[in-house]
Scaffold this active site. Structure first.
Site, PDB file in Angstrom:
ATOM      1  N   ASP A  22       0.788  -1.250   0.000  1.00 51.66           N
ATOM      2  CA  ASP A  22       0.000   0.000   0.000  1.00 51.66           C
ATOM      3  C   ASP A  22       0.818   1.298   0.000  1.00 51.66           C
ATOM      4  O   ASP A  22       1.823   1.396   0.717  1.00 51.66           O
ATOM      5  CB  ASP A  22      -0.878   0.087   1.251  1.00 51.66           C
ATOM      6  CG  ASP A  22      -1.639  -1.173   1.549  1.00 51.66           C
ATOM      7  OD1 ASP A  22      -1.519  -2.147   0.803  1.00 51.66           O
ATOM      8  OD2 ASP A  22      -2.348  -1.170   2.571  1.00 51.66           O
ATOM      9  N   ASP A 146      -5.988   0.880   9.305  1.00 51.25           N
ATOM     10  CA  ASP A 146      -5.810   1.830   8.205  1.00 51.25           C
ATOM     11  C   ASP A 146      -6.540   3.170   8.429  1.00 51.25           C
ATOM     12  O   ASP A 146      -7.468   3.523   7.698  1.00 51.25           O
ATOM     13  CB  ASP A 146      -6.239   1.201   6.866  1.00 51.25           C
ATOM     14  CG  ASP A 146      -5.641  -0.182   6.645  1.00 51.25           C
ATOM     15  OD1 ASP A 146      -4.559  -0.450   7.203  1.00 51.25           O
ATOM     16  OD2 ASP A 146      -6.262  -0.994   5.937  1.00 51.25           O
TER      17      ASP A 146
HETATM   18  C1  FRU Z   1      -4.008  -3.648   2.540  1.00 50.67           C
HETATM   19  C2  FRU Z   1      -3.434  -4.049   3.879  1.00 50.67           C
HETATM   20  C3  FRU Z   1      -3.872  -3.114   4.982  1.00 50.67           C
HETATM   21  C4  FRU Z   1      -2.806  -3.306   6.021  1.00 50.67           C
HETATM   22  C5  FRU Z   1      -1.570  -3.490   5.162  1.00 50.67           C
HETATM   23  C6  FRU Z   1      -0.576  -4.473   5.705  1.00 50.67           C
HETATM   24  O1  FRU Z   1      -3.281  -4.161   1.474  1.00 50.67           O
HETATM   25  O2  FRU Z   1      -3.778  -5.385   4.184  1.00 50.67           O
HETATM   26  O3  FRU Z   1      -5.182  -3.370   5.470  1.00 50.67           O
HETATM   27  O4  FRU Z   1      -2.705  -2.206   6.874  1.00 50.67           O
HETATM   28  O5  FRU Z   1      -2.020  -3.930   3.889  1.00 50.67           O
HETATM   29  O6  FRU Z   1       0.574  -4.526   4.897  1.00 50.67           O
END
Ligand code: FRU
Length: 540
Positions: A22, A146
């Site tokens: 992300d 998040d």
């Molecule tokens: C989305 C996610 C988020 C989390 C992160 C972990 O791709 O799963 O929900 O914070 O990636 O790497």
């Protein structure tokens, strides 16, 4: 392995090696765009997640910086996960992120720059009182992550959302804070949609109904709509919907409940996930970043030593012509990479024909194209294939009266390997048209360990409009935008023959009954400069 090294991109953001996911905490500070990302410093697969960090003057050329946040406390020892920045009116930066604790409980933590007067914001400090938020009663400890950028209420308090779920209902919890240290959970959910599963990477922001510029995250009023976006862990796509935010009740109401978040529109009908927008006060625009994963095998990722790229950042606007969707468009700075252009004006592409476009090596391109269907043929056509679907209607070789027509990307000379990006126009009994925009990967590669779907969706085309297309080709990434960005498709392509000097570009028209006239401009693209960090080096 030359096939694998060919896949590395030239102007998309990537770390030098290993796994990325992300986008995190994008912001603008003292002349620099800051970009953070979920990063595994140890391998080309997910794990050991830290925050990678890079800066840019223009969102295209990058300087890698040292890792910004490491898992070094009990509250984030299992991973420094996704988060967002809030820039306060006095210039302070509040970075909220999810930590996975030593017991794998998801909590929210606060970090801030050690030295705000450092334009590169190299050092980060974690708030001694972390975590600032733990899962509230009724929320599973693995379903709480998040945090969004915060926005101001009219009373001067900050609000932000955190994604979660209750049973199968995806929800967005709403918190209020004055200092980013103590938070109050509001009674109301910002949004909830049944049967959508866990909501990751929620984003919530205003767009102007009337103006062609972006809005600060705290903007609200009668001229404003609010976009609710969620990344559905269940199907790994980013969904959004337009609506109205009522500050008093702390709820967001979709314009059209049928296209509610999770059942409604997608930012992108290909690979594009966990996206995040920010307000760029430097240029007065809202900019969107999205994670573009791989569709080859994990084995291939380990072999090539890296996995994933970030999208070219996209400006986001409300489409006030249709009133039903957003417009996403690559930031204007990407055009600074354009070399000389090859222009093909008013090419008549006969029904059932393919024409090569002589642009040289076709691996790093920016393409702009418009198509018109032959008027007479259009009127005569009796097609009623309004049930058309990119996914199930047989791909680019399945011929209809009014399509498919478009461009063949990353093709070898014989087109035994190629990726058609195209329109398909369907006409119903009343004579009204419905247009679809698709990318057919089924013949994109002869490799067997690659996922090769057909992507796509409907795209609104207004009465007086031509069919318009923009495509960014960068080795193994193809980002396509129809009708100024109403519908977007990003795909990963892994050819085995259409690589290096063998990669070509074609225009094709597989319609049965109509010729199309195409005008196409193709630019070769320079690589972006993405430099490693040298402490004490010249960073201007
Ligand atoms: C989305 C996610 C988020 C989390 C992160 C972990 O791709 O799963 O929900 O914070 O990636 O790497």
């Amino acid at each position: 392995n030359s096939m694998l090294s060919w896949q590395r991109t030239a102007f998309h953001f990537q770390p030098e090696q290993n796994w990325m996911n992300d986008p995190n905490g994008p912001l603008y500070h003292m002349g620099w765009y800051h970009f953070f990302y979920q990063y595994n410093p140890q391998a080309a697969v997910w794990g050991n997640i830290v925050w990678g960090h890079a800066v840019s003057r223009d969102l295209i050329h990058w300087l890698h910086l040292p890792i910004a946040l490491l898992p070094d406390h009990w509250y984030d020892i299992n991973g420094v996960w996704t988060g967002s920045a809030t820039v306060l009116p006095d210039g302070q930066i509040m970075m909220l992120y999810t930590g996975s604790t030593k017991e794998s409980i998801q909590v929210q933590n606060l970090a801030y720059p050690a030295n705000l007067s450092d334009p590169l914001l190299i050092d980060w400090v974690k708030f001694p009182g972390n975590p600032v938020l733990v899962p509230p009663p009724g929320i599973d400890f693995k379903d709480f992550r998040d945090p969004t950028t915060a926005w101001l209420t009219s009373e001067g308090k900050w609000r932000l959302a955190v994604g979660s779920k209750v049973n199968r209902t995806g929800i967005s919890l709403l918190y209020e804070t004055e200092d980013f240290q103590r938070f109050h959970l509001l009674d109301n959910l910002l949004c909830a949609v049944s049967d959508t599963g866990m909501w990751e990477c929620v984003d919530f922001f205003p767009v102007s109904k009337t103006e062609n510029y972006g809005l600060d995250t705290s903007a609200n009023g009668p001229e404003v709509k609010h976009v609710m976006k969620t990344s559905l862990d269940d199907d790994r796509h980013d969904y959004y919907s337009l609506g109205t935010y009522d500050e008093k009740t702390g709820t967001w109401i979709p314009d059209d409940p049928k296209t509610d978040v999770g059942i409604g529109l997608r930012y992108d009908y290909g690979i594009f996930y966990a996206s995040k927008s920010f307000y760029d006060h430097n240029k007065g625009r809202r900019v969107l970043w999205g994670w573009i994963g791989e569709s080859d095998s994990e084995f291939a990722d380990v072999q090539k030593g890296w996995a994933s790229v970030q999208s070219i950042p996209r400006t986001i606007l409300f489409d006030n012509k249709t009133g039903t969707n957003l417009l996403q468009w690559p930031v204007e700075e990407v055009e600074s990479l354009r070399q000389e252009s090859h222009v093909f004006n008013n090419l008549v592409v006969k029904a059932g024909s393919v024409l090569p476009l002589d642009v040289g090596i076709a691996t790093q391109l920016d393409i702009s194209a418009e198509f018109e269907l032959d008027k007479e043929a259009l009127e005569k056509a009796t097609e009623t294939n309004v049930e058309f679907s990119c996914q199930t209607s047989g791909g680019a070789t399945k011929r209809g009266a009014l399509g498919p027509f478009g461009l063949s990307i990353l093709a070898d000379e014989s087109r035994s390997e190629h990726t058609p990006v195209y329109f398909y126009v369907a006409k119903d009994q009343n004579g009204s048209l419905k247009t679809f925009f698709c990318t057919d990967e089924s013949r994109s590669s002869e490799a067997s360990d690659v996922f090769k779907p057909i992507y796509g969706s409907a795209v609104p085309v207004l009465e007086d409009e031509k069919f318009t297309l923009r495509i960014l080709v960068d080795h193994s990434v193809v980002e396509s935008f129809a009708q100024g960005g109403r519908t977007c498709i990003t795909s990963r392509v892994y050819p085995t023959k259409a690589i290096y000097g063998a990669a070509r570009l074609f225009v094709f028209n597989n319609a049965l009954d109509t010729n199309v006239t195409a005008s196409i401009t193709v630019w070769q693209m320079n690589p972006a400069l993405i430099r490693p960090y040298r402490p004490g080096g010249d960073d201007s």
